[in-house]
Design an enzyme around this catalytic site. Structure first.
Site, short mmCIF file in Angstrom:
data_model
loop_
_atom_site.label_atom_id
_atom_site.label_comp_id
_atom_site.label_asym_id
_atom_site.label_seq_id
_atom_site.Cartn_x
_atom_site.Cartn_y
_atom_site.Cartn_z
N HIS A 58 -63.36 0.29 40.92
CA HIS A 58 -64.54 0.83 41.56
C HIS A 58 -65.48 -0.14 41.66
CE1 HIS A 58 -67.82 4.21 41.74
NE2 HIS A 58 -67.97 3.33 42.85
N GLU A 108 -70.40 -3.50 47.12
CA GLU A 108 -70.15 -3.80 45.65
C GLU A 108 -70.84 -5.18 45.43
OE1 GLU A 108 -68.94 -2.18 42.83
OE2 GLU A 108 -69.08 -0.44 44.53
N HIS A 112 -73.99 -5.07 43.19
CA HIS A 112 -73.59 -5.64 41.80
C HIS A 112 -73.43 -7.19 41.69
CE1 HIS A 112 -73.79 -1.36 40.80
NE2 HIS A 112 -72.84 -1.16 41.96
#
Ligand SMILES: *[C@@H]1O[C@H](CO)[C@@H](O)[C@H](O)[C@H]1NC(C)=O
Ligand SMILES: *[C@@H]1O[C@H](CO)[C@@H](O)[C@H](O)[C@H]1NC(C)=O
Ligand SMILES: *[C@@H]1O[C@H](CO)[C@@H](O)[C@H](O)[C@H]1NC(C)=O
Length: 246
Positions: A58, A108, A112
């Site tokens: 993920h 992502e 992040h």
């Protein structure tokens, strides 16, 4: 004597409550969370179908902060050489065609990766995605569970069995998340988080004072609909659902 104890306890409690939000705002992260999801459970939750019969990635998330550098745009051509591996191990489980996976990777990275990039070892798109793939491959979560006879099946496991399989093999505590379907007695295994220090050593995903804030942070920052995931309950049987064959 008893009053004294109560006063001390209250002091500890309030200092804990006061420092945590401050740390949340400071954007300093101390640990990386490698998050796996079980595609079948994801699809039970999202109403999709999946062909993936193994744990997929993920994300690789710093424990604090998100969207750290809005001027650092995602550029898929920087990770061209990684794409075959990414399609296999880090697919967008919601996508109907391969091209859609870049939506997940872009997300992502922006959310992040730009925060992880404060670390020299992760300070480019290529470094970030290839490190996540490297950690994913190195851990081989599917193999670890299989060795402990934890395999997808229409039977139930205890949370302890699953947790011990991981603790015994990696010597660190994971975080294990489940979903619950209405009318079902069991909870369904959904996500497993394994934590790393800034030098990529395995560490416990501790339930410490900051934990409340970081899990709140996870919930607020996740890309997909995460309303369903919670920390699995230790007293409820766990279903590790096999791939639905239609
Ligand atoms: C943000 O990203 C830009 C573009 O890659 C880069 O030049 C800059 O150094 C980054 N800023 C920080 C604080 O990392
Ligand atoms: C994306 O990366 C490629 C390869 O490094 C580079 O040639 C291209 O200019 C970049 N595109 C943008 C919009 O930055
Ligand atoms: C998220 O999932 C829940 C439960 O499956 C659903 O009720 C809710 O509408 C979903 N929210 C979004 C934004 O998709």
């Amino acid at each position: 004597m008893r009053l004294c104890f109560v006063v001390v306890a209250l002091l500890c409690l309030s200092s804990g409550l006061l420092t945590s939000p401050y740390k949340l705002l400071s954007h300093q992260w101390s640990k990386l969370i490698l998050t796996y999801h079980w595609p079948e459970t994801f699809c039970i939750k999202e109403g999709c179908t999946t062909k993936f019969n193994y744990w997929t990635l993920h994300g690789l998330w710093p424990d604090k902060g998100d969207m750290c550098n809005s001027s650092w745009h995602f550029n898929a051509s920087q990770i061209k050489d990684l794409i075959p591996e990414m399609e296999k191990y880090w697919p967008n489980l919601l996508s109907k065609g391969p091209s859609m996976s870049t939506v997940l990777w872009k997300h992502e990275w922006l959310k992040h990766g730009t925060c992880a990039a404060t670390l020299e070892a992760l300070n480019s798109e290529h470094k970030y995605f290839s490190k996540a793939l490297e950690l994913y491959q190195k851990l081989n979560l599917d193999g670890t569970l299989r060795k402990a006879n934890i395999v997808p099946a229409q039977t139930h496991y205890s949370l302890e069995q699953i947790e011990m399989a991981i603790v015994n093999y990696y010597s660190v505590k994971p975080k294990i998340q489940c979903i619950h379907e209405q009318g079902e007695e069991a909870q369904i295994l959904g996500q497993i988080e394994i934590c790393f220090s800034k030098d990529f050593q395995l560490i416990n995903c501790e339930k410490n004072e900051d934990d409340y804030w970081s899990s709140l942070n996870d919930i607020l920052t996740l890309d997909t609909n995460t309303t369903g995931y919670y920390m699995c309950d230790e007293n409820t049987p766990v279903l590790y659902p096999p791939l639905e064959t239609v």
